[in-house]
Motif scaffolding. Structure first.
Motif, PDB file in Angstrom:
ATOM      1  N   GLU A   1      63.579 -47.852  58.654  1.00 18.00           N
ATOM      2  CA  GLU A   1      63.137 -46.578  59.219  1.00 18.00           C
ATOM      3  C   GLU A   1      63.962 -45.412  58.679  1.00 18.00           C
ATOM      4  O   GLU A   1      63.453 -44.298  58.540  1.00 18.00           O
ATOM      5  CB  GLU A   1      63.205 -46.621  60.750  1.00 18.00           C
ATOM      6  N   MET A   2      65.227 -45.657  58.370  1.00 17.42           N
ATOM      7  CA  MET A   2      66.048 -44.606  57.788  1.00 17.42           C
ATOM      8  C   MET A   2      65.537 -44.233  56.400  1.00 17.42           C
ATOM      9  O   MET A   2      65.494 -43.046  56.034  1.00 17.42           O
ATOM     10  CB  MET A   2      67.501 -45.084  57.691  1.00 17.42           C
ATOM     11  N   ARG A   3      65.122 -45.228  55.614  1.00 16.62           N
ATOM     12  CA  ARG A   3      64.576 -44.937  54.289  1.00 16.62           C
ATOM     13  C   ARG A   3      63.262 -44.172  54.384  1.00 16.62           C
ATOM     14  O   ARG A   3      63.003 -43.237  53.612  1.00 16.62           O
ATOM     15  CB  ARG A   3      64.390 -46.239  53.503  1.00 16.62           C
ATOM     16  N   VAL A   4      62.410 -44.555  55.329  1.00 19.87           N
ATOM     17  CA  VAL A   4      61.166 -43.813  55.552  1.00 19.87           C
ATOM     18  C   VAL A   4      61.484 -42.378  55.947  1.00 19.87           C
ATOM     19  O   VAL A   4      60.860 -41.416  55.468  1.00 19.87           O
ATOM     20  CB  VAL A   4      60.318 -44.500  56.640  1.00 19.87           C
ATOM     21  N   ALA A   5      62.497 -42.214  56.822  1.00 15.78           N
ATOM     22  CA  ALA A   5      62.880 -40.877  57.267  1.00 15.78           C
ATOM     23  C   ALA A   5      63.400 -40.034  56.095  1.00 15.78           C
ATOM     24  O   ALA A   5      63.102 -38.837  55.996  1.00 15.78           O
ATOM     25  CB  ALA A   5      63.943 -40.984  58.354  1.00 15.78           C
ATOM     26  N   MET A   6      64.171 -40.658  55.208  1.00 14.50           N
ATOM     27  CA  MET A   6      64.678 -39.918  54.044  1.00 14.50           C
ATOM     28  C   MET A   6      63.539 -39.410  53.168  1.00 14.50           C
ATOM     29  O   MET A   6      63.533 -38.250  52.729  1.00 14.50           O
ATOM     30  CB  MET A   6      65.604 -40.815  53.213  1.00 14.50           C
ATOM     31  N   LEU A   7      62.552 -40.279  52.910  1.00 15.38           N
ATOM     32  CA  LEU A   7      61.411 -39.872  52.092  1.00 15.38           C
ATOM     33  C   LEU A   7      60.616 -38.762  52.769  1.00 15.38           C
ATOM     34  O   LEU A   7      60.228 -37.773  52.138  1.00 15.38           O
ATOM     35  CB  LEU A   7      60.520 -41.082  51.817  1.00 15.38           C
ATOM     36  N   ASN A   8      60.375 -38.926  54.068  1.00 21.61           N
ATOM     37  CA  ASN A   8      59.656 -37.885  54.815  1.00 21.61           C
ATOM     38  C   ASN A   8      60.441 -36.582  54.814  1.00 21.61           C
ATOM     39  O   ASN A   8      59.881 -35.485  54.639  1.00 21.61           O
ATOM     40  CB  ASN A   8      59.418 -38.334  56.253  1.00 21.61           C
ATOM     41  N   GLY A   9      61.758 -36.693  55.027  1.00 24.20           N
ATOM     42  CA  GLY A   9      62.597 -35.503  55.091  1.00 24.20           C
ATOM     43  C   GLY A   9      62.585 -34.718  53.796  1.00 24.20           C
ATOM     44  O   GLY A   9      62.449 -33.489  53.804  1.00 24.20           O
ATOM     45  N   VAL A  10      62.717 -35.416  52.665  1.00 22.73           N
ATOM     46  CA  VAL A  10      62.728 -34.733  51.373  1.00 22.73           C
ATOM     47  C   VAL A  10      61.389 -34.056  51.099  1.00 22.73           C
ATOM     48  O   VAL A  10      61.333 -32.915  50.606  1.00 22.73           O
ATOM     49  CB  VAL A  10      63.073 -35.735  50.246  1.00 22.73           C
ATOM     50  N   THR A  11      60.303 -34.743  51.438  1.00 26.29           N
ATOM     51  CA  THR A  11      58.965 -34.175  51.198  1.00 26.29           C
ATOM     52  C   THR A  11      58.741 -32.914  52.018  1.00 26.29           C
ATOM     53  O   THR A  11      58.337 -31.857  51.499  1.00 26.29           O
ATOM     54  CB  THR A  11      57.877 -35.215  51.546  1.00 26.29           C
ATOM     55  N   VAL A  12      59.000 -33.004  53.327  1.00 22.44           N
ATOM     56  CA  VAL A  12      58.788 -31.844  54.206  1.00 22.44           C
ATOM     57  C   VAL A  12      59.778 -30.735  53.867  1.00 22.44           C
ATOM     58  O   VAL A  12      59.423 -29.537  53.881  1.00 22.44           O
ATOM     59  CB  VAL A  12      58.923 -32.277  55.684  1.00 22.44           C
ATOM     60  N   ALA A  13      61.023 -31.104  53.544  1.00 23.33           N
ATOM     61  CA  ALA A  13      62.042 -30.095  53.214  1.00 23.33           C
ATOM     62  C   ALA A  13      61.647 -29.294  51.981  1.00 23.33           C
ATOM     63  O   ALA A  13      61.859 -28.075  51.913  1.00 23.33           O
ATOM     64  CB  ALA A  13      63.388 -30.777  52.989  1.00 23.33           C
ATOM     65  N   ALA A  14      61.071 -29.964  50.981  1.00 21.39           N
ATOM     66  CA  ALA A  14      60.652 -29.253  49.765  1.00 21.39           C
ATOM     67  C   ALA A  14      59.571 -28.222  50.090  1.00 21.39           C
ATOM     68  O   ALA A  14      59.591 -27.097  49.562  1.00 21.39           O
ATOM     69  CB  ALA A  14      60.127 -30.254  48.743  1.00 21.39           C
ATOM     70  N   LEU A  15      58.654 -28.588  50.979  1.00 16.47           N
ATOM     71  CA  LEU A  15      57.575 -27.661  51.332  1.00 16.47           C
ATOM     72  C   LEU A  15      58.087 -26.471  52.132  1.00 16.47           C
ATOM     73  O   LEU A  15      57.823 -25.313  51.795  1.00 16.47           O
ATOM     74  CB  LEU A  15      56.499 -28.415  52.133  1.00 16.47           C
ATOM     75  N   ILE A  16      58.843 -26.741  53.215  1.00 17.76           N
ATOM     76  CA  ILE A  16      59.309 -25.647  54.063  1.00 17.76           C
ATOM     77  C   ILE A  16      60.382 -24.828  53.367  1.00 17.76           C
ATOM     78  O   ILE A  16      60.458 -23.603  53.521  1.00 17.76           O
ATOM     79  CB  ILE A  16      59.829 -26.189  55.422  1.00 17.76           C
ATOM     80  N   GLY A  17      61.220 -25.491  52.555  1.00 17.13           N
ATOM     81  CA  GLY A  17      62.261 -24.765  51.833  1.00 17.13           C
ATOM     82  C   GLY A  17      61.665 -23.807  50.815  1.00 17.13           C
ATOM     83  O   GLY A  17      62.103 -22.656  50.700  1.00 17.13           O
ATOM     84  N   GLY A  18      60.651 -24.281  50.084  1.00 18.32           N
ATOM     85  CA  GLY A  18      60.014 -23.403  49.090  1.00 18.32           C
ATOM     86  C   GLY A  18      59.330 -22.229  49.734  1.00 18.32           C
ATOM     87  O   GLY A  18      59.438 -21.081  49.249  1.00 18.32           O
ATOM     88  N   ALA A  19      58.627 -22.480  50.838  1.00 18.37           N
ATOM     89  CA  ALA A  19      57.931 -21.376  51.517  1.00 18.37           C
ATOM     90  C   ALA A  19      58.922 -20.367  52.079  1.00 18.37           C
ATOM     91  O   ALA A  19      58.704 -19.146  51.988  1.00 18.37           O
ATOM     92  CB  ALA A  19      57.057 -21.947  52.651  1.00 18.37           C
ATOM     93  N   THR A  20      60.017 -20.868  52.656  1.00 19.03           N
ATOM     94  CA  THR A  20      61.029 -19.962  53.225  1.00 19.03           C
ATOM     95  C   THR A  20      61.707 -19.134  52.136  1.00 19.03           C
ATOM     96  O   THR A  20      61.949 -17.932  52.310  1.00 19.03           O
ATOM     97  CB  THR A  20      62.079 -20.779  54.006  1.00 19.03           C
ATOM     98  N   ALA A  21      62.013 -19.764  51.016  1.00 20.29           N
ATOM     99  CA  ALA A  21      62.645 -19.041  49.906  1.00 20.29           C
ATOM    100  C   ALA A  21      61.732 -17.938  49.386  1.00 20.29           C
ATOM    101  O   ALA A  21      62.193 -16.846  49.030  1.00 20.29           O
ATOM    102  CB  ALA A  21      62.999 -20.022  48.791  1.00 20.29           C
ATOM    103  N   PHE A  22      60.434 -18.211  49.357  1.00 20.51           N
ATOM    104  CA  PHE A  22      59.482 -17.222  48.854  1.00 20.51           C
ATOM    105  C   PHE A  22      59.313 -16.065  49.829  1.00 20.51           C
ATOM    106  O   PHE A  22      59.260 -14.894  49.436  1.00 20.51           O
ATOM    107  CB  PHE A  22      58.135 -17.901  48.605  1.00 20.51           C
ATOM    108  N   ILE A  23      59.236 -16.376  51.141  1.00 17.54           N
ATOM    109  CA  ILE A  23      58.959 -15.341  52.140  1.00 17.54           C
ATOM    110  C   ILE A  23      60.222 -14.568  52.506  1.00 17.54           C
ATOM    111  O   ILE A  23      60.189 -13.335  52.658  1.00 17.54           O
ATOM    112  CB  ILE A  23      58.353 -15.976  53.410  1.00 17.54           C
ATOM    113  N   PHE A  24      61.363 -15.270  52.638  1.00 19.72           N
ATOM    114  CA  PHE A  24      62.585 -14.617  53.088  1.00 19.72           C
ATOM    115  C   PHE A  24      63.584 -14.491  51.921  1.00 19.72           C
ATOM    116  O   PHE A  24      63.604 -13.483  51.236  1.00 19.72           O
ATOM    117  CB  PHE A  24      63.212 -15.393  54.259  1.00 19.72           C
ATOM    118  N   GLN A  25      64.402 -15.518  51.716  1.00 14.87           N
ATOM    119  CA  GLN A  25      65.374 -15.483  50.624  1.00 14.87           C
ATOM    120  C   GLN A  25      65.726 -16.908  50.213  1.00 14.87           C
ATOM    121  O   GLN A  25      65.631 -17.839  51.021  1.00 14.87           O
ATOM    122  CB  GLN A  25      66.644 -14.721  51.030  1.00 14.87           C
ATOM    123  N   PRO A  26      66.138 -17.111  48.952  1.00 14.73           N
ATOM    124  CA  PRO A  26      66.392 -18.475  48.447  1.00 14.73           C
ATOM    125  C   PRO A  26      67.410 -19.258  49.260  1.00 14.73           C
ATOM    126  O   PRO A  26      67.208 -20.444  49.536  1.00 14.73           O
ATOM    127  CB  PRO A  26      66.888 -18.223  47.024  1.00 14.73           C
TER     128      PRO A  26
END
Length: 481
Positions: A390-415
Motif C-alpha cells: 500500500e505504501m508503494r501504491v501511495a507513492m505512485l498516486n502521490g507523485v501523479t497527483v503532485a505533478a498535476l497540482i504542482g504544475g497548476a499551482t506553479a502556473f497560477i501562483f508561483q513556481p
C-alpha cells in the motif's frame, strides 16, 4: 433483506390520486417491475383498498405475492397504515413473511399482539428464524412468549438463546437427517421415505458414530445414484467442515465461502452433532456483515431507514462529536501558522486541497484493509507485506497527483508554491496509505471491529499531516518571510 422503499410511496394521498380508481381496479396491475421491486401502482392499489376497508380486494391483490414481497409491501406503506394492512392480510402473515420483515417494522406490528399470538407465529417459523425474532425482545417479553410455546419448541429456542449472540448456535437449524454408518443406501432410502416427521429441506445426510459425533456426510445425489446394497460408509465423504456452536457468524460465512459449502454440521463442545447451517442462511449473514462494516466505517449506526429517529440520532451523534474533537486538532495546527496564512492568502486557498486528497487516499486504503481483515486475507503473517504494498501504491498516486497540482499551482501562483504543494501532497498521500492500513490493523489486534471509528482516526491523521506538511514547508521554503 434488501429494503426497497421508495420515498414517493410515503406521500400523503391527494384528492387527484383517487381519480380513476375504478379504472385501476379493473386494469391488470403489475406486481413487480423489471428489477423485481413492487410497483408504485400496485402499492397504491393496496393502500386504496385498505383505506376503503375492502379486505377482500386487499387479499386478492396480495395473495399471489411471494412471502418476501409481502414483507416488502408491509415495509413500503407508511407506519400508521401498517396495522390496518396487517389486519386485512392476517391470514397471509405467515411465519415466512414475519421472518423476512425488517426487525423495527416487526416490532411495531408486535406491539399490540399478545404473547400467545406471537408464540403462534414463532411455532410456524424455522427455529433459527424464531430465535432471531425472540432474541430482539425485552427479557420480560421473551419469558412471556416462551411460556406460551409448545414444550419442544420452547426447549429448542431456549437452547439456542443460551449461545452467544451472532454465533453459529443461534444461526443453526435443529432439523436435519443423521444416520449411523453401518446402514446401507437402501436402508437410508427406506428410512427417508417411511419417516414423515423428517425435515423436507436438506441437501445432505450426516453420518454419525454411536456418540452422535459426525464422521461424514453423504449428498443426496450420491444416494440416488448408488445401488441399494452399498454401505453408506463406502460412499460417504469423511472430510467435512465442522462448525463449533460458539463460532461467530462472520467466521461461519467465511468458511462457507472458502470451502464452497452448501451445508455444514454444527457441533457442541463435546463434538456432538446438534444442528446444521445451510447456504440460504449464510446469504443473509454475508449481506448483513458487509452492510454493517460499511455503516460502521461511516459512523451511521445501523443505517436502517425503519429505525426509530431517537435511536438513529443517538448512534450517529456520538461519532459526529468524536469527529468534532479530531477536527479541532487540525484547527490547532492551522492556528500555529495563522501569521503565515495572513501574509500569503494562496495558502488558505490551497490547503483544503492537500487535506482533501489525503483524506480520500486514506479512505481508499482503509476500505481495502478493512475488507481484507474481514475476509481473513490480512493476517499477522502478511501485515508487513500488505503495508509495503500500500505504501508503494501511495507513492505512485502521490507523485501523479503532485505533478498535476504542482504544475497548476506553479502556473497560477508561483513556481516555489507549486513545489511546496507537490511535496506536501506526496507526504500526505504516503501518510494516508500508512494510516489506512495501520489503524484498522491496530483495532483488529485489540480485538475491536476494525471498521469502528477507523475513518475518524484516519481522517484526523491525514488532515493534520496535510495542513502541517503544507504550511510547514511553505514557511521553511521562505515563501512567507
Amino acid at each position: 433483506m434488501t429494503n426497497r422503499e421508495d420515498p414517493t410511496l410515503l406521500e400523503e394521498r391527494r384528492p387527484e390520486d383517487e381519480v380513476g380508481e375504478e379504472d385501476v381496479r379493473e386494469a391488470e396491475i403489475e406486481h413487480l417491475d423489471e428489477d423485481d421491486r413492487l410497483t408504485r401502482e400496485f402499492v397504491e392499489a393496496v393502500r386504496d383498498a385498505v383505506y376503503e376497508g375492502d379486505e377482500e380486494r386487499v387479499q386478492e391483490l396480495v395473495e399471489p405475492l411471494h412471502p418476501a414481497d409481502i414483507a416488502d409491501l408491509v415495509e413500503l406503506v407508511p407506519a400508521e397504515e401498517r396495522p390496518a394492512l396487517g389486519k386485512a392480510i392476517a391470514e397471509l402473515m405467515t411465519g415466512e413473511v414475519i421472518s423476512e420483515l425488517n426487525e423495527h417494522v416487526r416490532d411495531e406490528l408486535f406491539e399490540d399482539l399478545s404473547a400467545d399470538a406471537v408464540a403462534q407465529i414463532a411455532e410456524q417459523m424455522e427455529t433459527d428464524d424464531a430465535v432471531a425474532m425472540i432474541e430482539d425482545m425485552e427479557e420480560a417479553e421473551q419469558r412471556a412468549v416462551l411460556a406460551e410455546l409448545d414444550p419442544e419448541d420452547r426447549a429448542a429456542i431456549e437452547d439456542a438463546l443460551s449461545f452467544p449472540e451472532e454465533s453459529a448456535g443461534r444461526l443453526m437449524q435443529r432439523d436435519l437427517v443423521a444416520v449411523p454408518e453401518h446402514i446401507t443406501v437402501g436402508n437410508l432410502i427406506d428410512y427417508l421415505r417411511d419417516n414423515a416427521d423428517l425435515t423436507t429441506e436438506f441437501w445432505e445426510v450426516f453420518v454419525v458414530d454411536p456418540a452422535h459425533r459426525p464422521v461424514g456426510t453423504c449428498q443426496l445425489s450420491w444416494i440416488l445414484r448408488t445401488p441399494r446394497s452399498v454401505p453408506i460408509a463406502d460412499v460417504m465423504k469423511r472430510d467435512q467442515t465442522l462448525i463449533p456452536a460458539t463460532m461467530d457468524q462472520e467466521e461461519v460465512a467465511l468458511r462457507f465461502q472458502k470451502y464452497a459449502l452448501i451445508s455444514a454440521a454444527v457441533v457442541d463442545a463435546g463434538g456432538r452433532l446438534i444442528g446444521q447451517i445451510t447456504a440460504d442462511d449464510i446469504v443473509h449473514i454475508i449481506q448483513e456483515e458487509a452492510g454493517e462494516d460499511a455503516l460502521l466505517m461511516s459512523g451511521a449506526g445501523e443505517g436502517d431507514i425503519n429505525q426509530p429517529i431517537r435511536q438513529s440520532y443517538s448512534e450517529r451523534v456520538r461519532w459526529l462529536i468524536a469527529n468534532l474533537g479530531t477536527a479541532l486538532i487540525a484547527s490547532l495546527i492551522i492556528a500555529m501558522f495563522g501569521a503565515a496564512i495572513e501574509k500569503l492568502v494562496a495558502l488558505a486557498v490551497l490547503m483544503p486541497i492537500v487535506a482533501s486528497i489525503g483524506g480520500n487516499a486514506g479512505t481508499q486504503t482503509m476500505a481495502v484493509a478493512v475488507r481484507a481483515l474481514a475476509m481473513n486475507q490480512l493476517t499477522q503473517s502478511n501485515t508487513v507485506r500488505v503495508l509495503w504494498r500500500e505504501m508503494r501504491v501511495a507513492m505512485l498516486n502521490g507523485v501523479t497527483v503532485a505533478a498535476l497540482i504542482g504544475g497548476a499551482t506553479a502556473f497560477i501562483f508561483q513556481p516555489m508554491l507549486g513545489v511546496v504543494i507537490a511535496v506536501a501532497v506526496v507526504i500526505n498521500i504516503i501518510t494516508a496509505g500508512l494510516a489506512g492500513v495501520a489503524v484498522p490493523v491496530i483495532f483488529d489486534r485489540l480485538d475491536q471491529d476494525p471498521a469502528v471509528a477507523s475513518s475518524v482516526f484516519v481522517t484526523m491523521i491525514t488532515d493534520s499531516m496535510g495542513f502541517f506538511a503544507f504550511l510547514g514547508l511553505a514557511v521553511a521554503s521562505g515563501l512567507v518571510s
